[in-house]
Design an enzyme around this catalytic site. Structure first.
Site, mmCIF file in Angstrom:
data_model
loop_
_atom_site.group_PDB
_atom_site.id
_atom_site.type_symbol
_atom_site.label_atom_id
_atom_site.label_comp_id
_atom_site.label_asym_id
_atom_site.label_seq_id
_atom_site.Cartn_x
_atom_site.Cartn_y
_atom_site.Cartn_z
ATOM 1 N N LYS A 199 49.315 -12.328 29.554
ATOM 2 C CA LYS A 199 49.267 -10.995 28.940
ATOM 3 C C LYS A 199 50.617 -10.553 28.376
ATOM 4 O O LYS A 199 50.691 -9.534 27.698
ATOM 5 C CB LYS A 199 48.788 -9.956 29.973
ATOM 6 C CG LYS A 199 47.281 -10.016 30.215
ATOM 7 C CD LYS A 199 46.778 -8.752 30.876
ATOM 8 C CE LYS A 199 45.270 -8.805 31.060
ATOM 9 N NZ LYS A 199 44.744 -7.633 31.748
ATOM 10 N N LYS A 229 38.599 -18.737 26.913
ATOM 11 C CA LYS A 229 37.527 -17.929 27.519
ATOM 12 C C LYS A 229 37.144 -16.750 26.615
ATOM 13 O O LYS A 229 37.978 -16.215 25.885
ATOM 14 C CB LYS A 229 37.928 -17.450 28.920
ATOM 15 C CG LYS A 229 38.883 -16.301 28.969
ATOM 16 C CD LYS A 229 38.844 -15.613 30.336
ATOM 17 C CE LYS A 229 39.498 -14.248 30.198
ATOM 18 N NZ LYS A 229 39.117 -13.247 31.113
ATOM 19 N N LYS A 253 37.437 -9.694 25.616
ATOM 20 C CA LYS A 253 37.383 -8.521 24.722
ATOM 21 C C LYS A 253 38.691 -8.375 23.950
ATOM 22 O O LYS A 253 38.748 -7.699 22.942
ATOM 23 C CB LYS A 253 37.060 -7.253 25.504
ATOM 24 C CG LYS A 253 38.058 -6.889 26.571
ATOM 25 C CD LYS A 253 37.484 -5.806 27.473
ATOM 26 C CE LYS A 253 38.228 -5.765 28.782
ATOM 27 N NZ LYS A 253 37.432 -5.386 29.915
HETATM 28 P P1 ADP Z 1 38.533 -9.565 29.831
HETATM 29 O O1 ADP Z 1 39.170 -10.891 30.147
HETATM 30 O O2 ADP Z 1 37.491 -9.654 28.779
HETATM 31 O O3 ADP Z 1 39.557 -8.499 29.587
HETATM 32 P P2 ADP Z 1 38.238 -8.502 32.521
HETATM 33 O O4 ADP Z 1 39.570 -9.061 32.824
HETATM 34 O O5 ADP Z 1 38.075 -7.031 32.513
HETATM 35 O O6 ADP Z 1 37.730 -9.143 31.147
HETATM 36 O O7 ADP Z 1 37.195 -9.152 33.535
HETATM 37 C C1 ADP Z 1 36.276 -8.498 34.360
HETATM 38 C C2 ADP Z 1 35.488 -9.518 35.169
HETATM 39 O O8 ADP Z 1 34.758 -10.384 34.316
HETATM 40 C C3 ADP Z 1 36.346 -10.443 36.051
HETATM 41 O O9 ADP Z 1 35.679 -10.763 37.242
HETATM 42 C C4 ADP Z 1 36.515 -11.645 35.194
HETATM 43 O O10 ADP Z 1 36.822 -12.801 35.948
HETATM 44 C C5 ADP Z 1 35.150 -11.736 34.534
HETATM 45 N N1 ADP Z 1 35.256 -12.390 33.231
HETATM 46 C C6 ADP Z 1 35.939 -11.947 32.148
HETATM 47 N N2 ADP Z 1 35.818 -12.783 31.126
HETATM 48 C C7 ADP Z 1 35.023 -13.810 31.561
HETATM 49 C C8 ADP Z 1 34.535 -15.007 30.959
HETATM 50 N N3 ADP Z 1 34.806 -15.318 29.696
HETATM 51 N N4 ADP Z 1 33.766 -15.828 31.715
HETATM 52 C C9 ADP Z 1 33.465 -15.518 32.995
HETATM 53 N N5 ADP Z 1 33.891 -14.408 33.624
HETATM 54 C C10 ADP Z 1 34.662 -13.556 32.926
#
Ligand code: ADP
Ligand code: TRP
Length: 333
Positions: A116, A199, A202
């Protein structure tokens, strides 16, 4: 885990749209677990969200939107406690106590901080972003959590929480329960539709990377049609087929069919037919969630009541753990 009380804790940041990666990797796993544990706690982690800049008005709205999404996806406030992290001051207080038992070295090894921050600009990021895993450890340890369902990217943070808990237990006597991450392998990392090597996120540059939970049928069809595929034309998963493996895992999770059955179903049929069927499966699966979401989000007072009930229910647990730790450390009068 023996006869110990099973406590589930998980959370998502209210920092914008939720996508099918969040749903498959996290929230969908939470739903059946509500019935398998003694206590299920789902947090909207707004203090984590402010580790990067947020617009105050949007943040407030996103807190209720994330709560509504939890409920729309099947979290039942009658079975589980849903609450907003910043409404329980124990989280920040615990963070200070844990900070004093964690090293700069171990936090520097956290990959999310590295991801990040812009390389070379680490000095400009906030201390909050660096300390983010300790706040997460506080969330988990305050409630004596045993089960922490998350996507793969959060595994390292849960392990850090466990290490700190063990260290504190060794120093002061048994205070914390040691948490375990709960990760479903096939959806631990739902990959980006436009780039199956990263992965789904958002914060990805392109809207073609993810399917948001509130995307309509046309958007879903467009994004799946444009999703990257592998060379060849066979609908098959495998280590040399990262794009198809990802699409097949998504299909399998939404349809409940096994990857092998889906491969058999589309044998000799090519990518086009597979993709239009995949889009339909996603559209149909998201429809009831979207309908429920509209219902829930329109009742703001009802949502606030659910959050207030949740925070009151879990307060004594957080309070007790914090008081015990302060006592053992020798703080106060
Ligand atoms: P992002 O990475 O989109 O900002 P968050 O960090 O808010 O998402 O993640 C919230 C939850 O969703 C966490 O438990 C995270 O491990 C899961 N998560 C986020 N992106 C993925 C993904 N691409 N595949 C599986 N789990 C995910
Ligand atoms: N850091 C997690 C994420 O970005 C969210 C989170 C905060 C969390 N506290 C938690 C997840 C405690 C599980 C348990 O996805």
């Amino acid at each position: 885990m023996g006869n110990k009380k099973k406590v589930l804790f998980s959370g998502i940041q209210p920092s914008g749209v939720l996508h099918i990666g969040n749903f498959l990797g996290a929230i969908k796993q939470w739903v059946p677990m509500q019935d398998e544990v003694d206590e299920a706690i789902y947090c909207v982690v707004d203090l984590h969200a402010i580790t990067v800049p947020q617009d105050p008005k949007e943040l407030k709205e996103n807190i209720l939107k994330t709560t509504a999404t939890y409920i729309a996806c099947g979290i039942d406030p009658k079975k589980s406690s849903i609450f907003v992290q910043s409404t329980r001051p124990e989280h920040t207080e615990m963070t200070w106590l844990l900070n004093c038992h964690a090293s700069i070295g171990e936090l520097s090894r956290m990959t999310q901080f590295k991801d990040k921050t812009v390389s070379g600009k680490e000095q400009a990021s906030t201390i909050g972003l660096f300390d983010y895993p300790i706040l997460m450890a506080s969330d988990i340890l305050l409630y004596q959590s045993t089960h922490v369902p998350v996507g793969d990217d959060q595994k390292q943070h849960v392990e850090l929480a466990r290490n700190i808990a063990q260290r504190i237990n060794n120093k002061y006597g048994e205070i914390f329960t040691l948490p375990e991450p709960v990760i479903k392998k096939s959806v631990a990392r739902v990959m980006g539709l436009d780039d199956p090597t990263k992965k789904m996120s958002k914060s990805a540059g392109s809207g073609l990377n993810y399917i948001a939970l509130d995307d309509g049928a046309d958007d879903i069809k467009r994004k799946i049609t444009k999703a990257v595929t592998d060379s060849g034309s066979e609908v098959k998963s495998g280590p040399d087929k990262p794009a198809l493996t990802n699409l097949l895992n998504i299909y399998s999770e939404f349809s409940g069919k096994s990857v092998t059955d889906i491969e058999v179903e589309f044998a000799g049929k090519g990518y086009g037919e597979f993709k239009s069927s995949l889009a339909e499966v996603i559209i149909e699966s998201l429809k009831p969630i979207q309908k429920k979401y509209e219902e829930v989000i329109s009742d703001k007072a009802g949502l606030i009541k659910i959050l207030n009930t949740g925070t009151e229910k879990i307060a004594p647990i957080a309070h007790k753990t914090l008081r015990e730790l302060k006592e053992k450390i020798g703080l106060g009068l």
